[in-house]
Design an enzyme around this catalytic site. Structure first.
Site, PDB file in Angstrom:
ATOM      1  N   ARG A  92      -3.545  -0.478   5.376  1.00 41.23           N
ATOM      2  CA  ARG A  92      -4.161  -1.541   4.578  1.00 41.23           C
ATOM      3  C   ARG A  92      -3.289  -2.783   4.420  1.00 41.23           C
ATOM      4  NH1 ARG A  92      -5.161   2.218  -0.418  1.00 41.23           N
ATOM      5  NH2 ARG A  92      -3.220   3.048   0.478  1.00 41.23           N
ATOM      6  N   CYS A 113       0.868  -1.185   0.000  1.00 44.82           N
ATOM      7  CA  CYS A 113       0.000   0.000   0.000  1.00 44.82           C
ATOM      8  C   CYS A 113       0.907   1.239   0.000  1.00 44.82           C
ATOM      9  CB  CYS A 113      -0.980  -0.023   1.175  1.00 44.82           C
ATOM     10  SG  CYS A 113      -0.220   0.015   2.811  1.00 44.82           S
ATOM     11  N   ASP A 134      -8.177   4.123   0.716  1.00 44.88           N
ATOM     12  CA  ASP A 134      -7.198   4.523   1.726  1.00 44.88           C
ATOM     13  C   ASP A 134      -7.932   5.125   2.934  1.00 44.88           C
ATOM     14  OD1 ASP A 134      -5.211   5.662   3.224  1.00 44.88           O
ATOM     15  OD2 ASP A 134      -4.183   6.609   1.537  1.00 44.88           O
TER      16      ASP A 134
HETATM   17  P1  4NP Z   1      -1.834   2.885   4.018  1.00 36.98           P
HETATM   18  O1  4NP Z   1      -2.406   4.298   4.538  1.00 36.98           O
HETATM   19  O2  4NP Z   1      -1.277   3.127   2.647  1.00 36.98           O
HETATM   20  O3  4NP Z   1      -3.056   2.010   3.974  1.00 36.98           O
HETATM   21  O4  4NP Z   1      -0.811   2.447   5.032  1.00 36.98           O
HETATM   22  C1  4NP Z   1      -1.626   5.459   4.588  1.00 36.98           C
HETATM   23  C2  4NP Z   1      -0.753   5.646   5.631  1.00 36.98           C
HETATM   24  C3  4NP Z   1      -0.015   6.831   5.695  1.00 36.98           C
HETATM   25  C4  4NP Z   1      -0.167   7.790   4.709  1.00 36.98           C
HETATM   26  C5  4NP Z   1      -1.049   7.587   3.654  1.00 36.98           C
HETATM   27  C6  4NP Z   1      -1.779   6.408   3.594  1.00 36.98           C
HETATM   28  N1  4NP Z   1       0.568   8.996   4.782  1.00 36.98           N
HETATM   29  O5  4NP Z   1       0.364   9.887   3.922  1.00 36.98           O
HETATM   30  O6  4NP Z   1       1.395   9.152   5.700  1.00 36.98           O
END
Ligand code: 4NP
Length: 167
Positions: A25, A19, A136
């Site tokens: 995720r 991800c 997300d």
């Molecule tokens: P993930 O969610 O891709 O599902 O782990 C996110 C976690 C952090 C960030 C964006 C999405 N971020 O911009 O820090």
């Protein structure tokens, strides 16, 4: 379908979830699939990992909102530490991206990836439309994390069925 098995029999099937941040995720999918694979008696035959295309959270544990959902459904999120995706993931048998942006970024970051090595995670979701993503949840509230866990559990159940048939 799961891509063809590597010729070297006896090595585990290597599957990684990817991800953006590797704190919501993909680590949720990692923990859920690991638990389901253990229960299916496939633990020795499948090696699971996860990574993020971004580097903001390297070494951090799972987002507390993601961890809370897992704990609430009796999974253990405590071992997770965020890692970044890179060309070293080209040795995986199957890479499952949570959304289209992840897919694009992965191809740019690891140009050696074969076409059949990379799929969208929700290609294995029996209820998803073609090309569906896992939304997300990072910038939203608790509801998004509840929904991610539903999608992840449903999709991982179908992944285990596919692995059982393939391995
Ligand atoms: P993930 O969610 O891709 O599902 O782990 C996110 C976690 C952090 C960030 C964006 C999405 N971020 O911009 O820090």
């Amino acid at each position: 379908m799961i891509p063809a098995l590597p010729p070297a029999a006896g090595t585990p099937y290597r599957l990684a979830f990817v991800c953006l941040g590797n704190i919501c995720r993909s680590p949720m999918a990692h923990v859920v699939l690991e638990e389901m694979v253990n229960r299916a008696g496939l633990a020795a035959r499948v090696a699971i990992s996860s990574a993020g295309t971004g580097d903001w959270h390297l070494g951090e544990p799972m987002d507390p909102r993601a961890a809370a959902q897992l704990v609430g459904s009796s999974y253990d999120p405590s071992a997770h530490r965020a890692r970044q995706f890179g060309p070293e993931f080209c040795d995986q048998d199957l890479l499952l991206a949570m959304d289209h942006a992840n897919l694009r970024d992965m191809r740019a970051m690891a140009p050696g990836l074969r076409k059949d090595q990379v799929r969208l995670f929700r290609d294995f979701d029996p209820l998803a439309e073609p090309d569906a993503e896992v939304p997300d949840p990072y910038a939203g509230g608790e509801k998004g994390f509840v929904e991610v866990l539903h999608v992840v559990e449903r999709t991982c159940r179908s992944l285990v069925t596919a692995l059982e048939a393939a391995l």
